[in-house]
Design an enzyme around this catalytic site. Sequence first.
Site, mmCIF file in Angstrom:
data_model
loop_
_atom_site.group_PDB
_atom_site.id
_atom_site.type_symbol
_atom_site.label_atom_id
_atom_site.label_comp_id
_atom_site.label_asym_id
_atom_site.label_seq_id
_atom_site.Cartn_x
_atom_site.Cartn_y
_atom_site.Cartn_z
ATOM 1 C CG ASP A 214 3.784 -5.259 8.235
ATOM 2 O OD1 ASP A 214 4.159 -6.435 8.226
ATOM 3 O OD2 ASP A 214 4.058 -4.449 9.149
ATOM 4 C CD GLU A 263 -7.272 6.175 -8.413
ATOM 5 O OE1 GLU A 263 -6.044 6.138 -8.698
ATOM 6 O OE2 GLU A 263 -7.737 6.870 -7.500
HETATM 7 C C1 GLC Z 1 4.558 -8.006 10.407
HETATM 8 C C2 GLC Z 1 5.751 -8.537 9.661
HETATM 9 C C3 GLC Z 1 6.883 -8.683 10.615
HETATM 10 C C4 GLC Z 1 7.203 -7.328 11.203
HETATM 11 C C5 GLC Z 1 5.977 -6.700 11.833
HETATM 12 C C6 GLC Z 1 6.180 -5.232 12.109
HETATM 13 O O1 GLC Z 1 4.067 -8.891 11.337
HETATM 14 O O2 GLC Z 1 5.407 -9.718 9.012
HETATM 15 O O3 GLC Z 1 8.011 -9.219 10.005
HETATM 16 O O4 GLC Z 1 8.185 -7.460 12.185
HETATM 17 O O5 GLC Z 1 4.870 -6.773 10.980
HETATM 18 O O6 GLC Z 1 6.210 -4.510 10.917
#
Ligand code: GLC
Length: 552
Positions: A214, A263
């Site tokens: 993310d 790993e």
């Molecule tokens: C990414 C995710 C989104 C979230 C953001 C903050 O863009 O896809 O859903 O709100 O990160 O974590």
Amino acid sequence: MTSTLSEQQLLVDDPTWWRQASVYQIYPRSFADANGDGIGDLRGIISRVPYLQRLGVDAVWLSPFYPSALADGGYDVADYRDVDPKIGTLEEFDQMVEALHGAGIRVIVDIVPNHSSDLHVWFQQALAAAPGSPERARYIFRDGLGEDGSQPPADWTSIFGGPSWTRVPDGQWYLHLFAKEQPDFNWDNPEVREDFHQTLRFWSDRGVDGFRIDVAHGLTKDLAEVLPTQAELDAITEPGAHPLWDRDEVHEIYAGWRTVFDEYSPPRIAVAEAWVDTPRRPRYASADGLGQAFNFDLLEADFDAAQFAKIIADNLALSAASGSSTTWVFSNHDVVRHATRYALPARNGRPGKQGRDWLLSGGTEPVADVDLGLRRARAATLLMLGLPGSAYLYQGEELGLPEVADIPADQHQDPAFFRNPGVDPGRDGCRVPLPWTRGGASFGFGSGTAHLPQPAGYADLSVEAQDGVAGSTLELYRAALALRHELQTDETLQWVEAPDDVVHFERPSGWHVVTNFGTEPTALPDGEVLVTSEPLDGGLLPGATTAWVRSA
Ligand code: GLC
């Protein structure tokens, strides 16, 4: 469509499995609810493994299922190494992995490293500790400006609207680029780095095959003593020069993660969510880093032959340069579903999030051409599934679900909706729980009502309504995904000369993919027609339709 044990074994041992995989994104809270509390859960996923197997996907990616107060749909993680009790237990997680692997489906989980939840034990410790303490050094705390420190360290606006700095009772401020419940980690701190290695090992040891990272272009920051203003930040255009996003140093972190991935056998894989300029993407996808990165270019394009052809050519060249395979995405949990985007007027290549204004009008302005939107979405997806590289699918798109635009204000959940009233419609409309049956309290999602309201039109779009029905969107996805396995070949294509409104390419196995973006029917190449997104018109390919043809 059960695969034999030896086929499954082959899958498990192949270190390149991800390169042209079809990956199905599950948003766990909205997929299937086994215990009837209105929230999707791991047992719900287990119960739908046969559905996923029949669909024919190679892997699933699970959006966060970790303990969370849901300030941001689970992307506010309170504990990176556990399951939210509303969703299940670690034991059920193991059962889910076993069931998916048994069906030949791999498992990718979401890692959220830019920020934690404010309920994470580290942030709670930071709040309880004094300014300057090691506990605070895991996050980004600063004194405020002005004589009494009552002004934030900078005037920055968070991604969800509102300020990026929030004050704590002793007067210091902490940074959160997203919601205030999502404090940003301090990635200069070795303790933070070590902890994420532990998290990656924790899930890898449980049999997870890979990770979706993310906000991969966040994490490291260059925070000077005197911080720039928002206006100064906005003026930065030079790639790699922004103090908050896409800094070159972030790749040192991913090099460390690569040693963890390696790993394991086969090595764990990762795909970066990095909203960066296209030329900056290959670094995230490099073999000594995360290995693959999302390419959101098609997701931002109109249904337009020239735009599609250029995006495809550019991204194939880019992936060839990085050694990774390219990725394709039309829908995910953050954007308006593509069946709806394509029902709205084209934006003529303007970047940005399509469909937001329409959502803000409650789905009334302009009037969406629902049939055309679905027809185009089916054509676009069939084109995508013929492209070299990985295809990422979002739950419900295989049912042709539209965006839900009429969620009452008091039932919204997304912070973006509340933080930016009237400006950001939020992302709840693509997160509405799936319809499995024509009837029932929540169309078979669970025995109770769903956590977001489902529209009446879900009955006819349900799995039950489409299962076994020739021409349904579900059967189109099933047929295409099965054929994709059969036809899959080198990660290359050859363009075939075609009229302006038509995109036509051939893969090395004699697999032709032809999409008519226009309105006039067009001729198909000679060969066996394998699948079409709409019926042919006297042997011709109608407008807004894709066909796969195998040449003799
Ligand atoms: C990414 C995710 C989104 C979230 C953001 C903050 O863009 O896809 O859903 O709100 O990160 O974590």
